[in-house]
Design a protein around this motif. Sequence first.
Motif, PDB file in Angstrom:
ATOM      1  N   ALA A  19       0.844  -1.207   0.000  1.00 16.41           N
ATOM      2  CA  ALA A  19       0.000   0.000   0.000  1.00 16.41           C
ATOM      3  C   ALA A  19       0.877   1.255   0.000  1.00 16.41           C
ATOM      4  CB  ALA A  19      -0.931  -0.006   1.213  1.00 16.41           C
ATOM      5  N   GLU A  20       1.929   1.228   0.794  1.00 14.30           N
ATOM      6  CA  GLU A  20       2.877   2.355   0.832  1.00 14.30           C
ATOM      7  C   GLU A  20       3.550   2.526  -0.528  1.00 14.30           C
ATOM      8  OE1 GLU A  20       4.890   5.458   3.006  1.00 14.30           O
ATOM      9  OE2 GLU A  20       3.141   4.255   3.498  1.00 14.30           O
ATOM     10  N   LEU A  21       3.954   1.416  -1.116  1.00 15.14           N
ATOM     11  CA  LEU A  21       4.589   1.449  -2.431  1.00 15.14           C
ATOM     12  C   LEU A  21       3.643   2.029  -3.476  1.00 15.14           C
ATOM     13  CD1 LEU A  21       6.991   0.746  -4.266  1.00 15.14           C
ATOM     14  CD2 LEU A  21       6.018  -1.558  -4.492  1.00 15.14           C
ATOM     15  N   ASP A  22       2.365   1.638  -3.419  1.00 17.47           N
ATOM     16  CA  ASP A  22       1.382   2.191  -4.358  1.00 17.47           C
ATOM     17  C   ASP A  22       1.340   3.719  -4.272  1.00 17.47           C
ATOM     18  OD1 ASP A  22       0.637  -0.273  -5.352  1.00 17.47           O
ATOM     19  OD2 ASP A  22      -1.174  -0.432  -4.101  1.00 17.47           O
ATOM     20  N   GLY A  23       1.401   4.239  -3.059  1.00 22.16           N
ATOM     21  CA  GLY A  23       1.393   5.695  -2.872  1.00 22.16           C
ATOM     22  C   GLY A  23       2.591   6.361  -3.526  1.00 22.16           C
ATOM     23  N   TYR A  24       3.766   5.781  -3.348  1.00 20.33           N
ATOM     24  CA  TYR A  24       4.971   6.355  -3.957  1.00 20.33           C
ATOM     25  C   TYR A  24       4.969   6.206  -5.469  1.00 20.33           C
ATOM     26  CZ  TYR A  24       7.225   7.707   0.348  1.00 20.33           C
ATOM     27  OH  TYR A  24       7.529   8.339   1.518  1.00 20.33           O
ATOM     28  N   GLN A  25       4.459   5.076  -5.963  1.00 21.37           N
ATOM     29  CA  GLN A  25       4.395   4.909  -7.413  1.00 21.37           C
ATOM     30  C   GLN A  25       3.408   5.895  -8.027  1.00 21.37           C
ATOM     31  OE1 GLN A  25       3.697   0.656  -7.485  1.00 21.37           O
ATOM     32  NE2 GLN A  25       5.800   0.269  -8.102  1.00 21.37           N
ATOM     33  N   ARG A  27       2.748   8.838  -6.771  1.00 19.15           N
ATOM     34  CA  ARG A  27       3.450  10.126  -6.713  1.00 19.15           C
ATOM     35  C   ARG A  27       4.458  10.225  -7.854  1.00 19.15           C
ATOM     36  NH1 ARG A  27       6.765  12.470  -1.523  1.00 19.15           N
ATOM     37  NH2 ARG A  27       7.172  14.501  -2.422  1.00 19.15           N
ATOM     38  N   ASN A  28       5.131   9.131  -8.154  1.00 24.85           N
ATOM     39  CA  ASN A  28       6.087   9.093  -9.256  1.00 24.85           C
ATOM     40  C   ASN A  28       5.378   9.375 -10.579  1.00 24.85           C
ATOM     41  OD1 ASN A  28       8.761   8.854  -9.951  1.00 24.85           O
ATOM     42  ND2 ASN A  28       8.703   6.645 -10.197  1.00 24.85           N
ATOM     43  N   GLN A  29       4.206   8.792 -10.770  1.00 26.64           N
ATOM     44  CA  GLN A  29       3.427   9.052 -11.983  1.00 26.64           C
ATOM     45  C   GLN A  29       3.006  10.509 -12.061  1.00 26.64           C
ATOM     46  OE1 GLN A  29       0.292   6.153 -11.640  1.00 26.64           O
ATOM     47  NE2 GLN A  29       1.503   4.523 -12.577  1.00 26.64           N
ATOM     48  N   ASN A  30       2.639  11.085 -10.922  1.00 30.59           N
ATOM     49  CA  ASN A  30       2.264  12.504 -10.900  1.00 30.59           C
ATOM     50  C   ASN A  30       3.453  13.397 -11.253  1.00 30.59           C
ATOM     51  OD1 ASN A  30      -0.394  11.982 -10.243  1.00 30.59           O
ATOM     52  ND2 ASN A  30      -0.077  12.203  -8.053  1.00 30.59           N
ATOM     53  N   LEU A  31       4.642  13.039 -10.772  1.00 35.91           N
ATOM     54  CA  LEU A  31       5.839  13.804 -11.120  1.00 35.91           C
ATOM     55  C   LEU A  31       6.136  13.692 -12.614  1.00 35.91           C
ATOM     56  CD1 LEU A  31       8.165  12.956  -8.089  1.00 35.91           C
ATOM     57  CD2 LEU A  31       7.141  15.181  -8.606  1.00 35.91           C
ATOM     58  N   ASP A  32       5.960  12.504 -13.175  1.00 34.35           N
ATOM     59  CA  ASP A  32       6.156  12.322 -14.614  1.00 34.35           C
ATOM     60  C   ASP A  32       5.162  13.169 -15.405  1.00 34.35           C
ATOM     61  OD1 ASP A  32       8.205  10.545 -14.147  1.00 34.35           O
ATOM     62  OD2 ASP A  32       6.984   8.749 -14.499  1.00 34.35           O
ATOM     63  N   GLY A  99      16.533  27.048 -11.580  1.00 34.01           N
ATOM     64  CA  GLY A  99      16.862  27.544 -10.257  1.00 34.01           C
ATOM     65  C   GLY A  99      16.494  26.575  -9.155  1.00 34.01           C
ATOM     66  N   ALA A 100      16.203  27.141  -7.996  1.00 31.11           N
ATOM     67  CA  ALA A 100      15.939  26.353  -6.792  1.00 31.11           C
ATOM     68  C   ALA A 100      14.735  25.435  -6.963  1.00 31.11           C
ATOM     69  CB  ALA A 100      15.731  27.276  -5.596  1.00 31.11           C
ATOM     70  N   GLU A 101      13.695  25.908  -7.632  1.00 30.69           N
ATOM     71  CA  GLU A 101      12.488  25.095  -7.796  1.00 30.69           C
ATOM     72  C   GLU A 101      12.791  23.812  -8.573  1.00 30.69           C
ATOM     73  OE1 GLU A 101       8.254  25.573 -10.005  1.00 30.69           O
ATOM     74  OE2 GLU A 101       8.900  27.253  -8.757  1.00 30.69           O
ATOM     75  N   ASP A 102      13.543  23.939  -9.656  1.00 32.12           N
ATOM     76  CA  ASP A 102      13.895  22.753 -10.435  1.00 32.12           C
ATOM     77  C   ASP A 102      14.812  21.818  -9.642  1.00 32.12           C
ATOM     78  OD1 ASP A 102      12.352  23.545 -12.546  1.00 32.12           O
ATOM     79  OD2 ASP A 102      14.021  24.115 -13.845  1.00 32.12           O
ATOM     80  N   PHE A 103      15.751  22.398  -8.888  1.00 36.77           N
ATOM     81  CA  PHE A 103      16.646  21.589  -8.064  1.00 36.77           C
ATOM     82  C   PHE A 103      15.846  20.786  -7.042  1.00 36.77           C
ATOM     83  CE2 PHE A 103      18.981  21.184  -4.046  1.00 36.77           C
ATOM     84  CZ  PHE A 103      19.985  20.333  -4.453  1.00 36.77           C
ATOM     85  N   LEU A 104      14.910  21.451  -6.357  1.00 36.18           N
ATOM     86  CA  LEU A 104      14.106  20.764  -5.345  1.00 36.18           C
ATOM     87  C   LEU A 104      13.201  19.710  -5.973  1.00 36.18           C
ATOM     88  CD1 LEU A 104      13.265  23.781  -3.026  1.00 36.18           C
ATOM     89  CD2 LEU A 104      14.917  21.941  -2.632  1.00 36.18           C
ATOM     90  N   ALA A 105      12.726  19.951  -7.173  1.00 38.69           N
ATOM     91  CA  ALA A 105      11.924  18.945  -7.875  1.00 38.69           C
ATOM     92  C   ALA A 105      12.762  17.705  -8.178  1.00 38.69           C
ATOM     93  CB  ALA A 105      11.346  19.532  -9.158  1.00 38.69           C
ATOM     94  N   GLU A 106      14.019  17.917  -8.543  1.00 37.58           N
ATOM     95  CA  GLU A 106      14.912  16.778  -8.784  1.00 37.58           C
ATOM     96  C   GLU A 106      15.173  16.004  -7.503  1.00 37.58           C
ATOM     97  OE1 GLU A 106      18.500  17.704 -10.940  1.00 37.58           O
ATOM     98  OE2 GLU A 106      17.397  18.979 -12.336  1.00 37.58           O
ATOM     99  N   VAL A 112      11.644   9.970  -4.120  1.00 40.80           N
ATOM    100  CA  VAL A 112      10.583   9.024  -4.461  1.00 40.80           C
ATOM    101  C   VAL A 112      11.190   7.751  -5.049  1.00 40.80           C
ATOM    102  CG1 VAL A 112       8.614   8.619  -5.993  1.00 40.80           C
ATOM    103  CG2 VAL A 112       8.779  10.765  -4.739  1.00 40.80           C
ATOM    104  N   ASP A 113      12.149   7.917  -5.960  1.00 44.83           N
ATOM    105  CA  ASP A 113      12.805   6.742  -6.551  1.00 44.83           C
ATOM    106  C   ASP A 113      13.479   5.883  -5.479  1.00 44.83           C
ATOM    107  OD1 ASP A 113      12.000   7.536  -9.066  1.00 44.83           O
ATOM    108  OD2 ASP A 113      13.937   8.414  -9.604  1.00 44.83           O
ATOM    109  N   ALA A 114      14.157   6.526  -4.545  1.00 45.95           N
ATOM    110  CA  ALA A 114      14.836   5.784  -3.475  1.00 45.95           C
ATOM    111  C   ALA A 114      13.822   5.060  -2.585  1.00 45.95           C
ATOM    112  CB  ALA A 114      15.695   6.741  -2.638  1.00 45.95           C
ATOM    113  N   GLN A 115      12.713   5.708  -2.306  1.00 44.98           N
ATOM    114  CA  GLN A 115      11.689   5.090  -1.461  1.00 44.98           C
ATOM    115  C   GLN A 115      11.056   3.888  -2.173  1.00 44.98           C
ATOM    116  OE1 GLN A 115      11.465   6.193   1.594  1.00 44.98           O
ATOM    117  NE2 GLN A 115       9.873   4.792   2.244  1.00 44.98           N
ATOM    118  N   VAL A 116      10.821   4.010  -3.478  1.00 40.38           N
ATOM    119  CA  VAL A 116      10.275   2.882  -4.248  1.00 40.38           C
ATOM    120  C   VAL A 116      11.248   1.708  -4.202  1.00 40.38           C
ATOM    121  CG1 VAL A 116       9.727   2.103  -6.594  1.00 40.38           C
ATOM    122  CG2 VAL A 116       8.760   4.239  -5.732  1.00 40.38           C
ATOM    123  N   THR A 117      12.533   1.983  -4.354  1.00 40.62           N
ATOM    124  CA  THR A 117      13.550   0.928  -4.306  1.00 40.62           C
ATOM    125  C   THR A 117      13.574   0.272  -2.927  1.00 40.62           C
ATOM    126  OG1 THR A 117      14.877   2.061  -5.967  1.00 40.62           O
ATOM    127  CG2 THR A 117      16.016   0.459  -4.579  1.00 40.62           C
TER     128      THR A 117
END
Length: 135
Positions: A19-25, A27-32, A99-106, A112-117
């Motif tokens: 269930a936790e993984l589903d949430g992160y995945q 979120r990953n789709q939303n970021l994409d 700038g900072a916004e793009d850096f923080l998005a990265e 998210v990727d680390a949490q999925v792993t």
Amino acid sequence: MNTLKTRPQCLEAKDKLEAELDGYQNRNQNLDFQDRRDGRTDASTAQRLAKATSQVTYLTEQLANTGLSEKDRLRFEDQLDTATYQQKRLSRRATNAGGAEDFLAEVDADQVDAQVTLLSGAIAAVQARHDALPA
């Protein structure tokens, strides 16, 4: 992992991890999706900036004609003011990207990727523990 003593405990832990993984995945789709939308916005801004620049050039050329009536001159000046404003606004939007916004998005995407792993590894470990326990 040794805290999981029974197969039902393993299944419960696995369900919660999935269930936790589903949430992160999700979120990953939303970021994409956001990345794709930002790409379209950047392209749209570039197209609109090119159009505004072309309009400024055209209106400047029209105002250079000496045979314009006063009515036409005023109309072209008003249109040039508007086009110049749009050009400046779009130019600022294009240069303010990053700038900072793009850096923080990265950083967020990396998190998210680390949490999925991590969660995927934990699910595999719980499944292995489940399979090792007696039925």
